[in-house]
Scaffold this motif. Structure first.
Motif, PDB file in Angstrom:
ATOM      1  N   LEU B  10       0.955  -1.163  -0.223  1.00 48.10           N
ATOM      2  CA  LEU B  10       0.075   0.042  -0.005  1.00 48.10           C
ATOM      3  C   LEU B  10       1.110   1.358  -0.048  1.00 48.10           C
ATOM      4  O   LEU B  10       0.690   2.198  -0.574  1.00 48.10           O
ATOM      5  CB  LEU B  10      -0.884   0.078   1.014  1.00 48.10           C
ATOM      6  CG  LEU B  10      -2.178  -1.093   1.405  1.00 48.10           C
ATOM      7  CD1 LEU B  10      -2.866  -0.953   2.519  1.00 48.10           C
ATOM      8  CD2 LEU B  10      -3.115  -0.519   0.094  1.00 48.10           C
ATOM      9  N   GLY B  11       1.853   1.330   0.855  1.00 44.77           N
ATOM     10  CA  GLY B  11       2.992   2.308   0.785  1.00 44.77           C
ATOM     11  C   GLY B  11       3.604   2.588  -0.402  1.00 44.77           C
ATOM     12  O   GLY B  11       3.488   3.727  -1.117  1.00 44.77           O
ATOM     13  N   LEU B  12       4.150   1.535  -1.080  1.00 40.91           N
ATOM     14  CA  LEU B  12       4.657   1.798  -2.469  1.00 40.91           C
ATOM     15  C   LEU B  12       3.537   2.270  -3.423  1.00 40.91           C
ATOM     16  O   LEU B  12       4.025   3.020  -4.199  1.00 40.91           O
ATOM     17  CB  LEU B  12       5.061   0.309  -2.776  1.00 40.91           C
ATOM     18  CG  LEU B  12       5.892   0.267  -4.093  1.00 40.91           C
ATOM     19  CD1 LEU B  12       7.111   1.116  -4.074  1.00 40.91           C
ATOM     20  CD2 LEU B  12       6.161  -0.975  -4.595  1.00 40.91           C
ATOM     21  N   GLY B  13       2.515   1.623  -3.479  1.00 40.43           N
ATOM     22  CA  GLY B  13       1.540   2.102  -4.399  1.00 40.43           C
ATOM     23  C   GLY B  13       1.103   3.715  -4.136  1.00 40.43           C
ATOM     24  O   GLY B  13       1.100   4.519  -5.309  1.00 40.43           O
ATOM     25  N   ALA B  14       0.928   4.227  -3.059  1.00 36.62           N
ATOM     26  CA  ALA B  14       0.653   5.452  -2.718  1.00 36.62           C
ATOM     27  C   ALA B  14       1.786   6.356  -3.076  1.00 36.62           C
ATOM     28  O   ALA B  14       1.640   7.406  -3.706  1.00 36.62           O
ATOM     29  CB  ALA B  14       0.497   5.752  -1.247  1.00 36.62           C
ATOM     30  N   PHE B  15       2.970   5.668  -3.051  1.00 31.38           N
ATOM     31  CA  PHE B  15       4.161   6.633  -3.572  1.00 31.38           C
ATOM     32  C   PHE B  15       4.275   6.953  -4.845  1.00 31.38           C
ATOM     33  O   PHE B  15       4.339   7.942  -5.377  1.00 31.38           O
ATOM     34  CB  PHE B  15       5.443   6.166  -2.830  1.00 31.38           C
ATOM     35  CG  PHE B  15       6.719   6.482  -3.438  1.00 31.38           C
ATOM     36  CD1 PHE B  15       7.080   7.892  -2.883  1.00 31.38           C
ATOM     37  CD2 PHE B  15       7.474   6.140  -4.384  1.00 31.38           C
ATOM     38  CE1 PHE B  15       8.477   8.505  -3.242  1.00 31.38           C
ATOM     39  CE2 PHE B  15       8.566   6.720  -4.954  1.00 31.38           C
ATOM     40  CZ  PHE B  15       9.044   7.869  -4.262  1.00 31.38           C
ATOM     41  N   VAL B  16       3.989   5.786  -5.584  1.00 36.71           N
ATOM     42  CA  VAL B  16       4.055   5.896  -7.200  1.00 36.71           C
ATOM     43  C   VAL B  16       2.920   6.767  -7.454  1.00 36.71           C
ATOM     44  O   VAL B  16       2.979   7.434  -8.543  1.00 36.71           O
ATOM     45  CB  VAL B  16       3.773   4.190  -7.691  1.00 36.71           C
ATOM     46  CG1 VAL B  16       3.609   4.538  -9.222  1.00 36.71           C
ATOM     47  CG2 VAL B  16       4.999   3.472  -7.423  1.00 36.71           C
ATOM     48  N   LEU B  17       1.655   6.615  -6.788  1.00 32.58           N
ATOM     49  CA  LEU B  17       0.410   7.392  -7.450  1.00 32.58           C
ATOM     50  C   LEU B  17       0.811   9.015  -7.088  1.00 32.58           C
ATOM     51  O   LEU B  17       0.688   9.768  -8.138  1.00 32.58           O
ATOM     52  CB  LEU B  17      -0.714   7.049  -6.576  1.00 32.58           C
ATOM     53  CG  LEU B  17      -1.818   7.832  -6.835  1.00 32.58           C
ATOM     54  CD1 LEU B  17      -2.481   7.517  -8.215  1.00 32.58           C
ATOM     55  CD2 LEU B  17      -2.862   7.603  -5.805  1.00 32.58           C
ATOM     56  N   LEU B  18       1.465   9.176  -6.007  1.00 33.19           N
ATOM     57  CA  LEU B  18       1.717  10.568  -5.680  1.00 33.19           C
ATOM     58  C   LEU B  18       2.753  11.139  -6.813  1.00 33.19           C
ATOM     59  O   LEU B  18       2.791  12.237  -7.309  1.00 33.19           O
ATOM     60  CB  LEU B  18       2.373  10.847  -4.288  1.00 33.19           C
ATOM     61  CG  LEU B  18       1.279  10.646  -3.276  1.00 33.19           C
ATOM     62  CD1 LEU B  18       1.877  10.768  -1.729  1.00 33.19           C
ATOM     63  CD2 LEU B  18       0.361  12.091  -3.437  1.00 33.19           C
TER      64      LEU B  18
END
Lengths: 229, 196
Positions: B10-18
């Motif tokens: 989830l953290g990686l996904g949020a980072f990529v999205l941002l």
């Protein structure tokens, strides 16, 4: 199940972000102003006396106002008196020397309630750079160009009441177009000495009258603008 | 699935999205004059936009006054004088180009003040400005300019300038294509019908 839902949500967000990024493609284009000053000759009805037959030539003028008036009927827009005819050329990717866009777009630029809007009229009024022979000095880095270009340009109009084709020669000035003070492309400006022919609709019964045309087309401006496509 | 692993995903996904959202929005070019939105050929029918405000114009005197006074000392080396002269020439060219652009904008105005400004520039000492004024008057199609142009011909001794002004007068006197077509439509509409 809960974990699967979370993974799907992350994946969807990732895909959404990628799609948004892909949709924003910014291209730079050269935006120049066109000014037409043409005289048209048409055959009037002959006159005669007992000994002589006279064939009479009529004359009229064509300037930007007339061209814009003709385009109004085709595009369904009533343009204001501030409307301008603009030539928009793409800057193709590639190494220096940067080639000239041979098929630029023609737009009518107008303002409504303070907002600028362009109407692409290339379908009815098109431009082509048939030949461009440069005699220029181009500094590679940073890009800086100056010199002369010998160009042949053509313009064609096809609307309900009028059609014509013009072709002319211009000794253009070559300079550098910049975007945000960064040199981006080579720009040609100058006056085209043009001739051509066409016809205009007299009536459905009578048909069309041929026209011979002569005049000048001024191409001016060095603006390079960003367009999102 | 382990909570720790899930949190990492989830953290990686949020980072990529941002990163995907933030970076493109920074790269989006914000210009003072964004290109106008293109509209389709259908456009906005039946709308008459209001006229723009007339730009404030610098008269010819203002153009000449704008050249900076040379504050360099009287005893200056030749190179310095050349640079100063070159800078003044560049500035003059820029001023002429700006004035030419203003005159071209005036060609679309129909008010008497704009016409008066154009006519006054027909006698400008700078040939480029004179030519721009004549071209703007031609583009305007404003026949009210004819008397002022005739006066300019009478006051000009240069044969080439007289010819240039007379060409504009001749151009203005001719009917425009718009007028020809309008006259033709009126004739067609008034033509008697063949039907009984």
């Amino acid at each position: 199940m809960r974990n699967t839902v979370k993974l799907i949500l992350v994946g969807a967000l990732l895909v959404l972000g990628a799609a948004q990024s892909g949709a924003q493609n910014t291209v730079l284009k050269v935006v120049q102003e066109l000014r037409f000053k043409l005289t048209g000759y048409y055959q009037m009805s002959p006159t005669e006396n007992s000994s002589t037959l006279f064939r009479n030539a009529g004359k009229f003028t064509i300037s930007n106002n007339d061209i814009i008036n003709l385009l109004e009927g085709e595009v369904g827009v009533i343009f204001s008196s501030d409307a301008k005819l603009m030539l928009i050329s793409e800057i193709p990717p590639g190494p220096t020397p940067i080639p000239v866009d041979r098929t630029p777009s023609v737009v009518v630029r107008d303002w409504f309630q303070g907002e600028k809007f362009d109407t692409d009229v290339t379908e009815y009024f098109s431009a082509k750079v048939l030949t461009s022979i440069e005699d220029t000095k181009i500094n590679k880095n940073p890009l800086k160009a100056n010199g002369t270009s010998y160009d042949i340009l053509s313009f064609e109009m096809h609307v309900t009441d009028v059609s014509f084709k013009l072709q002319g020669f211009a000794k253009m000035q070559v300079s550098t177009g910049t975007y945000e003070q960064d040199p981006k492309t080579i720009i040609h400006t100058g006056k085209v000495d043009t001739t051509g022919s066409g016809e205009y609709q007299v009536s459905v019964i009578i048909g069309v009258k041929p026209v011979a045309m002569i005049g000048t087309i001024q191409i001016s401006g060095h603006d390079v603008k960003a367009y999102e496509e | 699935m382990r909570p720790g692993f899930l949190l990492a995903i989830l953290g990686l996904g949020a980072f990529v999205l941002l990163a995907l959202v933030f970076i493109p929005s920074k790269a989006r070019i914000a210009t003072a004059e964004d290109p106008a939105p293109m509209i389709s050929a259908a456009g906005t029918p039946g709308v008459q936009p209001p006229a723009q405000e007339e730009p404030r114009l610098a008269g010819r005197a203002a153009l000449l006054e704008a050249q900076p006074a040379t504050t360099a000392p009287a005893k200056q080396n030749a190179q310095g004088e050349t640079l100063t002269r070159a800078a003044r020439e560049d500035q003059h060219k820029a001023q002429v180009a700006a004035r030419v652009a203003q005159l071209h904008d005036l060609s679309r105005k129909t008010d008497p003040a704009s016409l008066e400004t154009l006519l006054s520039e027909v006698r400008n000492p700078d040939p480029e400005i004179r030519q721009a004024a004549l071209e703007a008057i031609s583009q305007s199609g404003n026949r009210s300019a004819i008397p002022g142009l005739q006066e300019a011909v009478a006051q000009t001794e240069n044969a080439a300038e007289q010819q240039a002004i007379e060409e504009v007068i001749d151009f203005l006197k001719l009917p425009t294509l718009t007028e020809i077509l309008r006259e033709q439509r009126a004739i067609n509409n008034n033509a008697p019908s063949d039907r009984p």
